[in-house]
Write a protein that holds these residues in place. Structure first.
Motif, PDB file in Angstrom:
ATOM      1  N   GLY A   4      20.392 -31.670  12.253  1.00  0.00           N
ATOM      2  CA  GLY A   4      18.874 -31.164  12.591  1.00  0.00           C
ATOM      3  C   GLY A   4      18.666 -29.789  13.061  1.00  0.00           C
ATOM      4  N   LEU A   5      17.738 -29.455  13.178  1.00  0.00           N
ATOM      5  CA  LEU A   5      17.621 -27.947  13.301  1.00  0.00           C
ATOM      6  C   LEU A   5      18.093 -27.384  15.118  1.00  0.00           C
ATOM      7  CD1 LEU A   5      13.921 -27.071  12.122  1.00  0.00           C
ATOM      8  CD2 LEU A   5      16.136 -26.583  11.062  1.00  0.00           C
ATOM      9  N   LEU A  22      16.836 -33.082  20.640  1.00  0.00           N
ATOM     10  CA  LEU A  22      16.040 -34.092  19.798  1.00  0.00           C
ATOM     11  C   LEU A  22      16.194 -34.174  18.387  1.00  0.00           C
ATOM     12  CD1 LEU A  22      13.671 -36.127  20.457  1.00  0.00           C
ATOM     13  CD2 LEU A  22      11.968 -34.160  20.370  1.00  0.00           C
ATOM     14  N   THR A  23      16.120 -34.868  17.791  1.00  0.00           N
ATOM     15  CA  THR A  23      16.419 -34.729  16.242  1.00  0.00           C
ATOM     16  C   THR A  23      15.697 -36.124  15.255  1.00  0.00           C
ATOM     17  OG1 THR A  23      17.497 -33.899  14.388  1.00  0.00           O
ATOM     18  CG2 THR A  23      18.757 -35.368  15.698  1.00  0.00           C
ATOM     19  N   MET A  63       7.902 -29.010  15.730  1.00  0.00           N
ATOM     20  CA  MET A  63       7.358 -29.965  16.634  1.00  0.00           C
ATOM     21  C   MET A  63       8.897 -30.408  17.485  1.00  0.00           C
ATOM     22  SD  MET A  63       4.820 -30.891  17.744  1.00  0.00           S
ATOM     23  CE  MET A  63       3.513 -30.774  16.337  1.00  0.00           C
ATOM     24  N   VAL A  64       9.845 -30.282  16.608  1.00  0.00           N
ATOM     25  CA  VAL A  64      11.064 -30.802  17.418  1.00  0.00           C
ATOM     26  C   VAL A  64      11.501 -29.881  18.530  1.00  0.00           C
ATOM     27  CG1 VAL A  64      12.781 -29.567  15.987  1.00  0.00           C
ATOM     28  CG2 VAL A  64      13.392 -31.777  17.012  1.00  0.00           C
ATOM     29  N   MET A  65      11.058 -28.776  18.222  1.00  0.00           N
ATOM     30  CA  MET A  65      11.398 -27.693  19.481  1.00  0.00           C
ATOM     31  C   MET A  65      10.362 -27.905  20.510  1.00  0.00           C
ATOM     32  SD  MET A  65      13.334 -25.043  19.875  1.00  0.00           S
ATOM     33  CE  MET A  65      13.892 -25.363  21.470  1.00  0.00           C
ATOM     34  N   TYR A  93       7.715 -37.294  16.821  1.00  0.00           N
ATOM     35  CA  TYR A  93       8.691 -36.670  18.187  1.00  0.00           C
ATOM     36  C   TYR A  93       8.503 -37.179  19.454  1.00  0.00           C
ATOM     37  CZ  TYR A  93      11.226 -34.295  14.035  1.00  0.00           C
ATOM     38  OH  TYR A  93      11.718 -34.059  13.026  1.00  0.00           O
ATOM     39  N   ALA A  94       7.097 -37.569  19.665  1.00  0.00           N
ATOM     40  CA  ALA A  94       6.942 -37.807  21.018  1.00  0.00           C
ATOM     41  C   ALA A  94       7.604 -39.449  20.996  1.00  0.00           C
ATOM     42  CB  ALA A  94       5.497 -38.166  21.267  1.00  0.00           C
TER      43      ALA A  94
END
Ligand code: F0G
Length: 352
Positions: A4-5, A22-23, A63-65, A93-94
């Motif tokens: 993931g990013l 988060l990913t 969104m992940v960020m 993502y939430a």
């Protein structure tokens, strides 16, 4: 293995020891060479297939960020206005981060797949009798008055995450392309790509592309030079009359010697079918503004023959099944369950 990013691009992102990593394994999307269209248009054309992200659009990168930073700051709820993709991504993502999500959408003007996603990921959905611009105004105000984190692209963490697509393009090609073609709605993504190309160039000398952004003609405030009160286009993803990142988008186009241009709904639909049928790539109508724009500018000579062009396909075609079925305007042939009849039909109608 791709993780993931946030892990991959940690050094380029505003990540602290407290930021949850988060990913949903977003990013690392395909860059596909389009052989037929390249030959036909006498350019070297690639598409960045952002529909391959976990919720089917580029929004996952930002969104992940944004959700990770909201979680880090102690927020329990995120909120956004959306033409559909942002809401799907925010909701996903939430859910992943164990947070609540409120989405505000224009009633009747979001593609069904996107609505289905927001429902499934468990978001609180508020559908207003207004457009995206009205919804954005409302959630901006609300986020100032209530303890909710705004995750639209006015949140700077969104652009930070989204800039990573530019890094991936430079890594895949060994350098930036001559032209980056991209749909423009709220104008966050074109701003994020320009930031990404610029930062990577400063670090790695990868060069800079001309940024060519495309709005739908019925929702082209930047091209017209004034806000559009009632934006209208078949490409509901980019049905926006007052883009929040207007100035940044203009700056990206000017600084890169590119252009913000427009494409009609007809041109979008031609590109939508062409991409699927000539190349086997299915992207939602809003995404196809980039391909429609490339086609137009090649024809006009604004993109010179031989240019290396990357068109961003921002969302998956499956997001909007209704438009696909409507534009084709044909029903599948229904036949009896009888081998003879079916074979005769195929011999006669298909294999001729
Ligand atoms: N393409 C798709 C598929 C989109 O969903 C959007 C924006 C854009 C392009 C334009 O990107 O706004 O950064 O210029 N969709 C937002 C949403 C507005 O709510 O999903 P932009």
């Amino acid at each position: 293995m791709w993780k993931g990013l946030l892990r991959q691009y940690k050094q380029y992102l505003p990540i602290t020891p407290e930021t949850p990593l988060l990913t949903l394994h977003e990013g690392n999307t395909p860059l596909i060479h389009l052989e037929k269209l390249s030959n036909e248009w006498e350019i070297e054309l690639y598409v960045k297939v952002e529909g391959a992200n976990p919720t089917g659009s580029f929004k996952d990168r930002g969104m992940v960020m944004a959700v990770a930073k909201a979680k880090e700051a102690g927020s329990k709820t995120v909120i956004c206005a959306s033409t559909g993709n942002t809401s799907a991504s925010a909701a996903a993502y939430a859910a992943r981060a164990g947070m609540k999500c409120i989405v505000m959408i224009p009633n009747g003007k979001i593609a069904y797949g996107k609505l289905a996603q927001a429902v499934m990921y468990g978001a609180e959905i508020i559908s207003i009798d207004g457009n995206f611009d009205h919804a954005l105004q409302m959630v901006r105000k609300l986020s100032e008055e209530a303890p909710v984190a705004l995750v639209n692209s006015v949140n700077p963490y969104r652009l930070e995450g989204q800039k990573t697509a530019a890094f991936e393009i430079c890594d895949a090609l060994g350098q930036a392309p001559d032209v980056l073609a991209i749909p423009v709605g709220n104008a966050g993504n074109i701003s994020a790509y320009w930031k990404g190309f610029t930062e990577y160039h400063e670090k790695k000398g990868t060069g800079l592309p001309q940024m060519r952004g495309f709005q739908a003609s019925g929702a082209a405030p930047i091209v017209r030079g004034y806000k559009i009160e009632e934006p209208e286009t078949i490409a509901t993803a980019i049905r926006i009359g007052n883009p929040a990142s207007w100035d940044k988008a203009v700056k990206a186009a000017v600084d890169s010697q590119g252009k913000i241009d427009e494409v009609t709904d007809e041109e979008i639909l031609v590109a939508y079918e062409l991409l699927a049928q000539a190349e086997g790539v299915f992207a939602e109508p809003g995404s196809c503004a980039s391909i429609a724009g490339v086609r137009k500018q090649v024809e006009r000579g604004e993109i010179p023959k031989g240019s290396r062009v990357v068109a961003v396909l921002t969302g998956n075609g499956l997001k909007d099944p209704n438009t696909a079925i409507d534009v084709k305007n044909i029903q599948p042939v229904v036949l009896p369950n009888d081998e003879k009849v079916v074979f005769a039909h195929i011999q006669g109608a298909v294999l001729q």
